[in-house]
Motif scaffolding. Structure first.
Motif, mmCIF file in Angstrom:
data_model
loop_
_atom_site.group_PDB
_atom_site.id
_atom_site.type_symbol
_atom_site.label_atom_id
_atom_site.label_comp_id
_atom_site.label_asym_id
_atom_site.label_seq_id
_atom_site.Cartn_x
_atom_site.Cartn_y
_atom_site.Cartn_z
ATOM 1 N N ALA A 1 -4.918 7.128 5.740
ATOM 2 C CA ALA A 1 -4.311 5.938 5.133
ATOM 3 C C ALA A 1 -4.844 4.693 5.829
ATOM 4 C CB ALA A 1 -2.791 6.011 5.223
ATOM 5 N N PHE A 2 -4.844 4.745 7.171
ATOM 6 C CA PHE A 2 -5.408 3.624 7.932
ATOM 7 C C PHE A 2 -6.874 3.428 7.597
ATOM 8 C CE2 PHE A 2 -1.938 4.156 11.160
ATOM 9 C CZ PHE A 2 -1.496 2.846 11.123
ATOM 10 N N GLN B 1 -3.217 12.618 7.469
ATOM 11 C CA GLN B 1 -3.048 11.762 6.281
ATOM 12 C C GLN B 1 -2.817 10.329 6.690
ATOM 13 O OE1 GLN B 1 -1.077 13.060 2.624
ATOM 14 N NE2 GLN B 1 -0.139 14.653 3.877
ATOM 15 N N LEU B 2 -2.002 10.167 7.740
ATOM 16 C CA LEU B 2 -1.743 8.811 8.230
ATOM 17 C C LEU B 2 -3.052 8.173 8.701
ATOM 18 C CD1 LEU B 2 0.486 6.814 8.638
ATOM 19 C CD2 LEU B 2 0.945 7.794 10.876
ATOM 20 N N TYR C 1 -0.764 2.501 17.798
ATOM 21 C CA TYR C 1 0.586 2.996 18.028
ATOM 22 C C TYR C 1 0.785 4.375 17.386
ATOM 23 C CZ TYR C 1 5.654 3.253 17.451
ATOM 24 O OH TYR C 1 6.956 3.669 17.443
ATOM 25 N N ALA D 1 1.327 8.227 19.033
ATOM 26 C CA ALA D 1 2.452 9.118 18.720
ATOM 27 C C ALA D 1 1.968 10.519 18.363
ATOM 28 C CB ALA D 1 3.268 8.518 17.577
ATOM 29 N N SER E 1 -0.020 16.119 8.293
ATOM 30 C CA SER E 1 0.639 14.848 7.999
ATOM 31 C C SER E 1 0.048 13.706 8.828
ATOM 32 C CB SER E 1 2.145 14.964 8.186
ATOM 33 O OG SER E 1 2.439 15.250 9.534
ATOM 34 N N LEU F 1 8.559 0.030 13.119
ATOM 35 C CA LEU F 1 7.347 -0.771 13.259
ATOM 36 C C LEU F 1 7.362 -1.919 12.261
ATOM 37 C CD1 LEU F 1 4.667 -0.903 14.773
ATOM 38 C CD2 LEU F 1 3.668 0.508 12.983
ATOM 39 N N PHE G 1 -8.518 11.619 0.696
ATOM 40 C CA PHE G 1 -7.555 10.572 0.381
ATOM 41 C C PHE G 1 -6.152 11.158 0.500
ATOM 42 C CE2 PHE G 1 -5.070 7.521 -1.966
ATOM 43 C CZ PHE G 1 -5.641 6.330 -1.551
ATOM 44 N N PRO G 2 -5.270 10.502 1.272
ATOM 45 C CA PRO G 2 -3.947 11.083 1.509
ATOM 46 C C PRO G 2 -3.167 11.283 0.213
ATOM 47 C CG PRO G 2 -4.097 8.829 2.390
ATOM 48 C CD PRO G 2 -5.458 9.217 1.952
ATOM 49 N N GLY G 3 -2.431 12.365 0.170
ATOM 50 C CA GLY G 3 -1.659 12.687 -1.030
ATOM 51 C C GLY G 3 -1.503 14.187 -1.136
ATOM 52 N N LYS H 1 8.055 10.506 7.460
ATOM 53 C CA LYS H 1 7.734 11.879 7.053
ATOM 54 C C LYS H 1 6.342 12.300 7.525
ATOM 55 C CE LYS H 1 8.671 11.658 2.557
ATOM 56 N NZ LYS H 1 9.360 10.364 2.311
ATOM 57 N N ILE H 2 5.424 11.349 7.644
ATOM 58 C CA ILE H 2 4.079 11.720 8.109
ATOM 59 C C ILE H 2 3.790 11.127 9.478
ATOM 60 C CG2 ILE H 2 3.097 12.070 5.810
ATOM 61 C CD1 ILE H 2 1.839 9.246 6.154
ATOM 62 N N ILE I 1 2.175 6.616 0.447
ATOM 63 C CA ILE I 1 1.834 7.090 1.782
ATOM 64 C C ILE I 1 1.528 5.884 2.647
ATOM 65 C CG2 ILE I 1 -0.652 7.291 1.369
ATOM 66 C CD1 ILE I 1 0.054 10.142 2.893
ATOM 67 N N GLY I 2 2.005 5.909 3.877
ATOM 68 C CA GLY I 2 1.726 4.725 4.679
ATOM 69 C C GLY I 2 2.321 4.768 6.059
ATOM 70 N N VAL I 3 2.128 3.688 6.739
ATOM 71 C CA VAL I 3 2.356 3.658 8.172
ATOM 72 C C VAL I 3 3.823 3.525 8.547
ATOM 73 C CG1 VAL I 3 0.109 2.695 8.575
ATOM 74 C CG2 VAL I 3 2.025 1.168 8.306
ATOM 75 N N SER J 1 -0.762 -1.061 14.664
ATOM 76 C CA SER J 1 -0.089 0.105 14.093
ATOM 77 C C SER J 1 -0.955 1.345 14.257
ATOM 78 C CB SER J 1 0.204 -0.082 12.604
ATOM 79 O OG SER J 1 0.539 -1.381 12.316
ATOM 80 N N PHE K 1 0.840 -1.197 0.000
ATOM 81 C CA PHE K 1 0.000 0.000 0.000
ATOM 82 C C PHE K 1 0.876 1.247 0.000
ATOM 83 C CE2 PHE K 1 -2.266 3.337 2.336
ATOM 84 C CZ PHE K 1 -3.482 3.379 1.682
#
Lengths: 537, 213
Positions: free
Chosen positions: B147-148, B143-144, B45, B49, B140, A241, B127-129, A234-235, A228-230, B42, A222
Motif C-alpha cells: 500500500a505504501f 499488503q501494508l 512506524y 511494528a 497482512s 496514527l 497490489f494489496p487486496g 486489521k493489517i 486498504i491502508g495505513v 507512517s 486511499f
C-alpha cells in the motif's frame, strides 16, 4: 490621463465582472474573499442554528440522529476550513499587508488570485458533499469510522479540504515572501505593525502544518477507496496514527484561527486608547512563540485515546507553556489601555469583548490541559464551550472588530456608529448566553455530539438556544447596516480614526497602486502620544 | 513593454523579484517536505511494528529497476545543473541541450517505473487486496508495505510528471533567458532536484532496508 487629478480608487478601476474575476489586485481579491467567507459563515451558522433548535427538547426536535450528525459535521467543516482558518488572513490580511508594508501588491499577485479560485473550487466541492447527503464523521474524520464505516460523502469532503489546504498554503507563502521582500524603505522588522507579525506567524503555521493534513487526508482517501491502508489495524496499521497526524495540523491550525485576531486587536487597542502599544517586542515575540510551541502540543487531544502516560505528561506540560505568551498579550493590551484616553467605538467594543472572551476560553483550556481534569471533561460540552470562547468569542469578535475598523479604508464609506455599537453588544451578550451554559453542561457531564439528552439538562440547553437566537440577530445586523453603508454611508476621509500606520496615509478607498509615491518609514509604529499632542495644538 | 519585462510592478528592482522567486520556491519545497513527511513517518512506524512482513514485501520488489531509476534521476539532476551553468555563462544552446537530456532521463524514469516495474508488480499480484500474492504470516504486513509502495511511488511519479512539464516549459521559452536574467531556470531547477531527494528517501524504504536483514 491628467497627472494632477487624484488617481482612481481600486473600486473604480474597471466595473465589469471580468475586471473582478481576473483581477490580481490584492484589494479586490480581499473583497472577493470577503464575499466567499461571508457566505460560508452564514451557511455554517445556519447549521449551528439547527443544532441549537434540535437541542431545545431533550428528545431532539429534528427527529433523526443521522441528520443531527450531519449537521454538526457540516457546521464544523465549513466553519473551520471555510471561515475560521481563512477569515482574517485572506480578507484583512490580503487587503492590508501590502498597504501596511508600503508596497504596491503582494509578491505573487497571480498566485493570490489562484488561491481564491482554489478556495472557491473547494467550497463548491464541500457544498456538493453537504447537499449530496452530508458527512456524519465530525470535522475530525477519525479512522476507522471515516475509512470503513461512514456512509457519508467522506471523499468529497476530504477533497474539498485538500484543495482548500492548497489555497491556504499559497496564501501563507505569499505573505511570508512579501513581508521579507517588499517592505518599504525604512520599514525595519521592529517598525512593522503587530498585525503583520501575526500574519507572519500565521503564515508559518499555514505553510508548515497544512501539507501534513493534505497528505493525511490523501492517505485516508486511499484507504477508503481501496479498502486498504495505513490506519487499518486489521493489517497492522494504526488508527491512532491518524489522530497524531491530524492533530499535528489541527492544533497549530487552532493558532491560525486566533493569531491573526491577536494582530487585529493589537492595532485597535492603541488606536482607541490613543496610546502606544505597551511592550511591542513582547507582543511580537509572543506571536512567534505561540506559532512555535503550537507545533508541540497536539498530543493533548489524545489524553484518553490510549497514549502513554509519559507522553501525556509531556504534552500536558507543553500545553501549559502556550498559556504564557497568550497571557503576555492579554497583559500588554490591558497595559496599553491603562491611563489611555479610551474611545468606545464599535471596533473597540469588539476588542474589549475579545479580551474577556478569549481569556475565558484560554483559561478553560488550562483545565483541559490538566490530565486529571481532562479525563472528566473531555468529550463533554465543556470542550465545546472552551473552543467556542476562543474561536467565536475570540476570532469572530476580532474579525468583526477588524472589518469595522478598516471598513472606511476598504469601502470609502463610514458605517453607522450606533448600529455598530449595538451589534457589538448584542453579539457579546448573545455569545455568553449561548456558550456559558455549555461550560456548566459539560461540567455536569453532558457529552458533546449527542442528539438527545436527559431531562435535567433541559434548562441550560434552553438558555443556550435562546443565546443562539440572540447571536443570530447580532450577526445579521452588521450584514444589514454594512451593506446599507456601501450605498448611503458618509464618505470616509483617509484617516477617520486618527490612527497610525501606512494604510491610513493613502486615500480611502486606496488607488490601485496603493501609494502615489513609495512611502519612507522613519519611526516606530503606534506613535499616538505625538499625534495627540499635535491635535491639541 | 521593456520596462514591464525588467520587473513586475510590485517589486522595486529586478534583483528583488529574483530573490522573491527563489525564496518562494524554497518555501514551497519546505511545504513539499512536510507533505511527504507523513508517508515517510507512517512507513517507518509501520515497518517498526512488523519488520519481518515489510522485509518479505521488500524482497518482492525489483531492485535492479530501482537502482537504474535512481541512477537516471541523479543523472538528470546533474544534467539540469549543467544546463543551469550554461545559461549562467550565456550559452542558451547549451542550456537547451542539457535540459533536454535532463527531461529525457526523467521521462525514462517514468517509463521504467510505471511502464515496466508497476506492470510487473501488478502481474505478480502485489497490489494489496483479496488477490494479494504473498501468503503466510507476512501476508497482512506485506499488503501494508505494498500500500505504501503504490501510494508513495504514484505520488512521487505525479510530482515528476509536473517537473517534466516545467522543464519542457523552460526549454520552449529558452529565448527569454540570458546570462543575467534566468530566475525561472533556477526556480524550476530547485524543484527538479527536490524530486530526486524525495526519491532518495523512497529508494531505501522500498528496496534496500528489507533486503539488509
Amino acid at each position: 490621463m491628467n497627472p494632477s487629478a487624484a488617481p482612481a480608487s481600486y473600486l473604480d478601476d474597471g466595473h465589469t465582472l471580468r475586471s473582478w474575476l481576473f483581477t490580481t489586485d490584492h484589494k479586490r481579491i480581499a473583497i472577493l474573499y470577503i464575499g466567499a467567507i461571508t457566505f460560508f459563515f452564514f451557511v455554517g451558522g445556519f447549521a449551528a442554528f439547527l443544532i441549537r433548535y434540535n437541542l431545545l427538547s431533550p428528545k431532539g426536535l429534528i427527529g433523526s440522529a443521522e441528520t443531527y450528525n450531519r449537521l454538526f459535521s457540516m457546521h464544523g467543516i465549513l466553519m473551520v476550513w471555510f471561515f475560521l482558518v481563512p477569515a482574517v488572513p485572506v480578507t484583512l490580511g490580503n487587503f492590508l499587508a501590502p498597504l501596511m508594508l508600503g508596497a504596491r501588491d503582494l509578491a505573487f499577485p497571480r498566485l493570490n488570485l489562484l488561491s481564491w479560485y482554489l478556495f472557491m473550487v473547494a467550497g463548491v466541492v464541500a457544498l456538493y458533499a453537504v447537499v449530496g447527503g452530508g458527512v456524519d464523521t465530525g470535522w475530525t474524520f477519525y479512522t476507522p469510522l471515516t475509512s470503513f464505516y461512514s456512509k457519508g460523502h467522506v471523499i468529497a469532503a476530504v477533497v474539498a479540504i485538500f484543495i482548500a489546504g492548497f489555497s491556504s498554503i499559497a496564501t501563507g507563502l505569499n505573505f511570508i515572501v512579501t513581508i521579507h521582500k517588499l517592505r518599504a524603505p525604512g520599514m525595519t522588522w521592529y517598525r512593522m505593525p503587530v498585525f503583520l507579525w501575526s500574519l507572519y506567524a500565521t503564515s508559518v503555521i499555514l505553510v508548515l502544518a497544512t501539507p501534513v493534513l493534505a497528505m493525511t487526508l490523501l492517505l485516508l482517501a486511499f484507504e477508503r477507496i481501496f479498502g486498504i491502508g495505513v490506519f487499518d489495524p486489521k493489517i497492522g496499521g494504526d488508527p491512532l496514527l491518524f489522530q497524531h497526524l491530524f492533530w499535528f495540523y489541527s492544533h497549530p491550525a487552532v493558532y491560525v484561527m486566533i493569531l491573526p485576531g491577536f494582530g487585529v486587536i493589537s492595532e485597535i487597542i492603541p488606536a482607541f486608547s490613543r496610546k502606544e502599544l505597551f511592550g511591542y517586542k513582547f507582543v511580537v515575540w509572543a506571536s512567534i512563540a505561540i506559532a512555535v510551541i503550537g507545533f508541540l502540543v497536539w498530543g493533548h487531544h489524545m489524553f484518553v485515546a490510549g497514549t502513554s502516560l509519559f507522553s501525556a505528561l509531556v504534552f500536558s506540560l507543553l500545553s501549559y507553556m502556550v498559556a504564557v505568551p497568550s497571557a503576555i498579550k492579554v497583559f500588554n493590551w490591558i497595559g496599553t489601555m491603562h491611563k489611555g484616553y479610551i474611545h468606545f467605538d464599535a471596533p473597540m467594543l469588539y476588542a474589549i469583548g475579545f479580551i474577556g472572551l478569549f481569556t475565558t476560553g484560554g483559561l478553560t483550556g488550562l483545565f483541559l490541559a490538566a490530565l486529571a481534569a481532562d479525563v472528566h471533561l473531555t468529550q463533554t460540552y465543556f470542550v465545546v464551550a472552551h473552543f467556542h470562547y476562543v474561536m467565536v468569542g475570540g476570532m469572530v469578535s476580532a474579525y468583526f472588530a477588524g472589518i469595522h475598523f478598516w471598513w472606511p479604508k476598504m469601502t470609502g464609506r463610514l458605517y453607522p456608529e450606533m448600529w455598530g455599537r449595538a451589534g457589538a453588544i448584542i453579539i457579546f451578550v448573545g455569545f455568553n448566553l449561548t456558550f456559558f451554559p455549555q461550560f456548566l453542561l459539560g461540567y455536569l457531564g453532558m457529552p458533546r455530539r449527542y442528539f438527545a439528552y436527559p431531562q435535567h439538562f433541559e434548562a441550560l440547553n434552553l438558555l443556550s438556544s435562546a443565546g443562539a437566537l440572540t447571536l443570530a440577530v447580532g450577526y445579521i445586523l452588521p450584514l444589514g447596516y454594512l451593506t446599507w453603508s456601501l450605498f448611503y454611508g458618509e464618505r470616509a476621509s483617509a484617516n477617520p480614526w486618527g490612527a497610525t500606520g501606512l494604510e491610513w496615509t493613502t486615500p480611502s478607498p486606496p488607488p490601485t497602486e496603493n501609494f502615489a509615491v513609495t512611502p519612507i518609514v522613519t519611526e516606530e509604529p503606534y506613535q499616538y502620544r505625538q499625534a495627540e499632542t499635535v491635535n491639541h495644538e | 513593454m521593456s520596462d514591464a519585462e525588467a520587473h513586475e510592478f510590485q517589486f522595486g528592482s529586478a534583483e528583488r523579484q529574483h530573490e522573491a522567486a527563489i525564496s518562494g520556491m524554497w518555501l514551497f519545497l519546505a511545504t513539499e517536505a512536510l507533505f511527504f513527511g507523513p508517508i515517510f513517518l507512517s512507513w517507518i512506524y509501520a515497518r517498526h511494528a512488523d519488520p519481518s512482513a515489510f522485509d518479505a514485501g521488500s524482497r518482492h520488489t525489483a531492485l535492479m529497476i530501482g537502482l537504474t531509476n535512481t541512477g537516471l534521476l541523479l543523472a538528470s539532476s546533474f544534467t539540469y545543473s549543467v544546463g543551469l551553468a550554461c545559461i549562467a555563462f550565456g550559452s542558451r544552446r547549451g542550456m537547451v541541450i542539457w535540459l533536454a537530456i535532463a527531461w529525457a532521463l526523467g521521462a525514462a524514469f517514468i517509463g521504467l517505473k510505471f511502464g515496466v516495474e508497476w506492470r510487473m508488480d501488478l502481474k505478480e499480484g502485489l497490489f494489496p487486496g483479496p488477490n494479494f500474492a504473498i501468503h503466510g504470516p507476512a501476508r497482512s504486513g506485506a499488503q501494508l508495505f505494498f500500500a505504501f509502495y503504490f501510494f508513495g511511488t504514484a505520488l512521487h511519479g505525479l510530482h515528476l510528471v509536473v517537473g517534466l512539464g516545467l522543464v519542457a516549459w523552460i526549454i520552449f521559452q529558452a529565448e527569454r533567458f540570458t546570462a543575467e536574467r534566468h530566475s525561472p531556470v533556477r526556480v524550476v531547477g530547485l524543484y527538479w532536484t527536490f524530486i530526486d531527494i524525495i526519491w532518495l528517501v523512497l529508494f531505501p524504504l522500498i528496496y534496500l532496508i528489507g533486503r539488509a536483514s
